[in-house]
Design an enzyme around this catalytic site. Structure first.
Site, PDB file in Angstrom:
ATOM      1  N   PRO A  11       4.880  -5.736   0.111  1.00  0.00           N
ATOM      2  CA  PRO A  11       3.467  -6.099   0.207  1.00  0.00           C
ATOM      3  C   PRO A  11       2.591  -4.863   0.428  1.00  0.00           C
ATOM      4  CG  PRO A  11       4.524  -6.435   2.316  1.00  0.00           C
ATOM      5  CD  PRO A  11       5.602  -5.967   1.368  1.00  0.00           C
ATOM      6  N   MET A  12       1.306  -5.084   0.496  1.00  0.00           N
ATOM      7  CA  MET A  12       0.394  -3.971   0.809  1.00  0.00           C
ATOM      8  C   MET A  12       0.713  -3.441   2.221  1.00  0.00           C
ATOM      9  SD  MET A  12      -3.305  -5.086  -0.766  1.00  0.00           S
ATOM     10  CE  MET A  12      -4.105  -3.541  -0.280  1.00  0.00           C
ATOM     11  N   SER A  14       3.045  -1.573   3.244  1.00  0.00           N
ATOM     12  CA  SER A  14       4.457  -1.514   3.647  1.00  0.00           C
ATOM     13  C   SER A  14       5.049  -0.110   3.484  1.00  0.00           C
ATOM     14  CB  SER A  14       5.269  -2.538   2.857  1.00  0.00           C
ATOM     15  OG  SER A  14       5.217  -2.261   1.471  1.00  0.00           O
ATOM     16  N   GLY A  15       4.229   0.841   3.056  1.00  0.00           N
ATOM     17  CA  GLY A  15       4.729   2.214   2.949  1.00  0.00           C
ATOM     18  C   GLY A  15       5.336   2.552   1.593  1.00  0.00           C
ATOM     19  N   GLU A  84       1.635   2.072  -8.176  1.00  0.00           N
ATOM     20  CA  GLU A  84       0.906   0.856  -8.578  1.00  0.00           C
ATOM     21  C   GLU A  84       1.404   0.323  -9.922  1.00  0.00           C
ATOM     22  OE1 GLU A  84      -1.069  -0.407  -6.414  1.00  0.00           O
ATOM     23  OE2 GLU A  84      -1.927   1.213  -5.235  1.00  0.00           O
ATOM     24  N   GLN A  86       2.422  -2.417 -10.755  1.00  0.00           N
ATOM     25  CA  GLN A  86       2.005  -3.784 -11.082  1.00  0.00           C
ATOM     26  C   GLN A  86       0.811  -3.807 -12.025  1.00  0.00           C
ATOM     27  OE1 GLN A  86       1.501  -2.429  -8.024  1.00  0.00           O
ATOM     28  NE2 GLN A  86      -0.636  -2.733  -7.456  1.00  0.00           N
ATOM     29  N   CYS A 173       3.612 -11.974   7.693  1.00  0.00           N
ATOM     30  CA  CYS A 173       4.947 -12.548   7.525  1.00  0.00           C
ATOM     31  C   CYS A 173       4.786 -13.950   6.913  1.00  0.00           C
ATOM     32  CB  CYS A 173       5.683 -12.602   8.856  1.00  0.00           C
ATOM     33  SG  CYS A 173       5.071 -13.855   9.990  1.00  0.00           S
TER      34      CYS A 173
HETATM   35  P1  ADP Z   1       1.484   0.818   0.465  1.00  0.00           P
HETATM   36  O1  ADP Z   1       1.457   1.768  -0.684  1.00  0.00           O
HETATM   37  O2  ADP Z   1       2.745  -0.002   0.533  1.00  0.00           O
HETATM   38  O3  ADP Z   1       0.271  -0.067   0.508  1.00  0.00           O
HETATM   39  P2  ADP Z   1       1.054   3.174   2.109  1.00  0.00           P
HETATM   40  O4  ADP Z   1       2.271   4.030   1.941  1.00  0.00           O
HETATM   41  O5  ADP Z   1      -0.168   3.555   1.344  1.00  0.00           O
HETATM   42  O6  ADP Z   1       1.470   1.634   1.822  1.00  0.00           O
HETATM   43  O7  ADP Z   1       0.602   3.110   3.601  1.00  0.00           O
HETATM   44  C1  ADP Z   1       1.488   2.922   4.684  1.00  0.00           C
HETATM   45  C2  ADP Z   1       0.702   3.213   5.939  1.00  0.00           C
HETATM   46  O8  ADP Z   1      -0.256   2.180   6.156  1.00  0.00           O
HETATM   47  C3  ADP Z   1       1.520   3.228   7.213  1.00  0.00           C
HETATM   48  O9  ADP Z   1       2.101   4.492   7.411  1.00  0.00           O
HETATM   49  C4  ADP Z   1       0.444   2.938   8.273  1.00  0.00           C
HETATM   50  O10 ADP Z   1      -0.172   4.136   8.686  1.00  0.00           O
HETATM   51  C5  ADP Z   1      -0.609   2.146   7.522  1.00  0.00           C
HETATM   52  N1  ADP Z   1      -0.706   0.729   7.858  1.00  0.00           N
HETATM   53  C6  ADP Z   1      -1.856   0.028   7.931  1.00  0.00           C
HETATM   54  N2  ADP Z   1      -1.620  -1.274   8.201  1.00  0.00           N
HETATM   55  C7  ADP Z   1      -0.279  -1.413   8.315  1.00  0.00           C
HETATM   56  C8  ADP Z   1       0.579  -2.541   8.551  1.00  0.00           C
HETATM   57  N3  ADP Z   1       0.109  -3.771   8.749  1.00  0.00           N
HETATM   58  N4  ADP Z   1       1.923  -2.299   8.572  1.00  0.00           N
HETATM   59  C9  ADP Z   1       2.417  -1.059   8.381  1.00  0.00           C
HETATM   60  N5  ADP Z   1       1.641   0.034   8.138  1.00  0.00           N
HETATM   61  C10 ADP Z   1       0.309  -0.144   8.099  1.00  0.00           C
HETATM   62  P1  TMP Z   2      -1.145  -0.899  -2.228  1.00  0.00           P
HETATM   63  O1  TMP Z   2       0.077  -1.725  -2.477  1.00  0.00           O
HETATM   64  O2  TMP Z   2      -0.923   0.556  -2.453  1.00  0.00           O
HETATM   65  O3  TMP Z   2      -1.786  -1.196  -0.912  1.00  0.00           O
HETATM   66  O4  TMP Z   2      -2.205  -1.281  -3.356  1.00  0.00           O
HETATM   67  C1  TMP Z   2      -2.270  -2.564  -3.921  1.00  0.00           C
HETATM   68  C2  TMP Z   2      -3.490  -2.710  -4.825  1.00  0.00           C
HETATM   69  O5  TMP Z   2      -3.367  -3.935  -5.534  1.00  0.00           O
HETATM   70  C3  TMP Z   2      -4.829  -2.765  -4.100  1.00  0.00           C
HETATM   71  O6  TMP Z   2      -5.810  -2.105  -4.891  1.00  0.00           O
HETATM   72  C4  TMP Z   2      -5.156  -4.247  -4.066  1.00  0.00           C
HETATM   73  C5  TMP Z   2      -4.526  -4.760  -5.329  1.00  0.00           C
HETATM   74  N1  TMP Z   2      -4.069  -6.159  -5.302  1.00  0.00           N
HETATM   75  C6  TMP Z   2      -4.386  -6.997  -6.379  1.00  0.00           C
HETATM   76  O7  TMP Z   2      -5.061  -6.583  -7.330  1.00  0.00           O
HETATM   77  N2  TMP Z   2      -3.932  -8.282  -6.368  1.00  0.00           N
HETATM   78  C7  TMP Z   2      -3.169  -8.793  -5.363  1.00  0.00           C
HETATM   79  O8  TMP Z   2      -2.786  -9.978  -5.409  1.00  0.00           O
HETATM   80  C8  TMP Z   2      -2.829  -7.919  -4.250  1.00  0.00           C
HETATM   81  C9  TMP Z   2      -1.982  -8.423  -3.137  1.00  0.00           C
HETATM   82  C10 TMP Z   2      -3.310  -6.612  -4.263  1.00  0.00           C
HETATM   83 MG    MG Z   3       0.217   2.181  -2.306  1.00  0.00          MG
HETATM   84 ZN    ZN Z   4       3.439 -12.958  11.435  1.00  0.00          ZN
END
Ligand code: ADP
Ligand code: TMP
Ligand code: MG
Ligand code: ZN
Length: 186
Positions: A11-12, A14-15, A84, A86, A173
């Site tokens: 998910p978003m 998640s690192g 990205e 997706q 979750c």
């Molecule tokens: P992704 O690409 O999966 O969206 P990123 O690698 O860009 O994730 O970012 C991960 C960072 O986001 C973590 O190191 C933390 O600093 C931050 N963060 C913000 N919200 C959360 C969360 N709910 N759970 C974990 N990390 C989070």
């Molecule tokens: P991230 O995984 O690096 O946080 O970025 C996800 C990107 O995807 C962010 O720009 C939001 C977008 N997004 C969608 O377009 N549709 C979706 O359903 C979700 C969950 C994210």
């Molecule tokens: Mg990302």
């Molecule tokens: Zn929860």
């Protein structure tokens, strides 16, 4: 030797991007040639950088469609990175397969599911091709446990392709996701 495909999903927050960039660093430390691509659609951090939610960034090439990457492939490289995934069209899958056959290692990061829990098709197809799949978790925004596998959309907008960050999306979750969905229906 044929290349390997490492796919990082979750998910978003998640690192995924953080882990992708940790592999970029390993190659750069070894003075290996790499290229990093991202979809032009993701315009959050300008067109030339891949950036994490914590602020880490590296230079990247933004492409409109998967086949555009071919024009950057005129020098030999050891690894190619895509963030990205997706948002890439399905041509990416064939292109990645060709890269593996040309002995290039490929690293991809992307969302496995939309906020509605529908699979993102390009990510799903890459999963079938992957040598290794790394499934990441985030901290659940509601209960605080390190078990968030889903993304919940806070704003009332049905679009499953909608670039954004904390103003629009949280990681949750499954139990908290279901609670949010049922309270939104009330
Ligand atoms: P992704 O690409 O999966 O969206 P990123 O690698 O860009 O994730 O970012 C991960 C960072 O986001 C973590 O190191 C933390 O600093 C931050 N963060 C913000 N919200 C959360 C969360 N709910 N759970 C974990 N990390 C989070
Ligand atoms: P991230 O995984 O690096 O946080 O970025 C996800 C990107 O995807 C962010 O720009 C939001 C977008 N997004 C969608 O377009 N549709 C979706 O359903 C979700 C969950 C994210
Ligand atoms: Mg990302
Ligand atoms: Zn929860």
């Amino acid at each position: 030797m044929a290349g390997k495909l490492t796919l990082i999903v979750g998910p978003m927050y998640s690192g995924k991007t953080t882990e992708l960039l940790s592999y970029v660093e390993i190659y750069k430390l070894g003075k290996k040639r790499v290229i990093i691509f991202k979809p032009a659609l993701d315009n959050r951090y300008g067109t030339t950088a891949v950036k994490t939610h914590a602020g880490l960034e590296v230079e990247a090439i933004a492409v409109e469609k998967a086949s555009d990457i071919l024009r950057y492939m005129n020098h030999p490289v050891e690894a190619i990175f895509f963030d990205e995934v997706q948002f890439f069209d399905k041509d990416l899958v064939r292109i990645v397969r060709d890269l593996l056959d040309k002995n290039v290692n490929v690293f991809c990061a992307g969302l496995d599911m939309t906020f509605k829990q529908n699979p993102f098709e390009t990510t799903a197809l890459l999963m079938s091709l992957a040598t290794e799949i790394i499934k990441k978790r985030a901290v659940c925004n509601l209960c605080g446990e390190y078990n968030a596998t889903l993304t919940y959309k806070l704003v009332k907008d049905d679009s499953e392709i909608d670039v954004g960050g904390k103003e629009k999306y949280i990681a949750v979750c499954r139990d908290c996701y279901n609670q949010l969905i049922s309270s939104a229906k009330e």
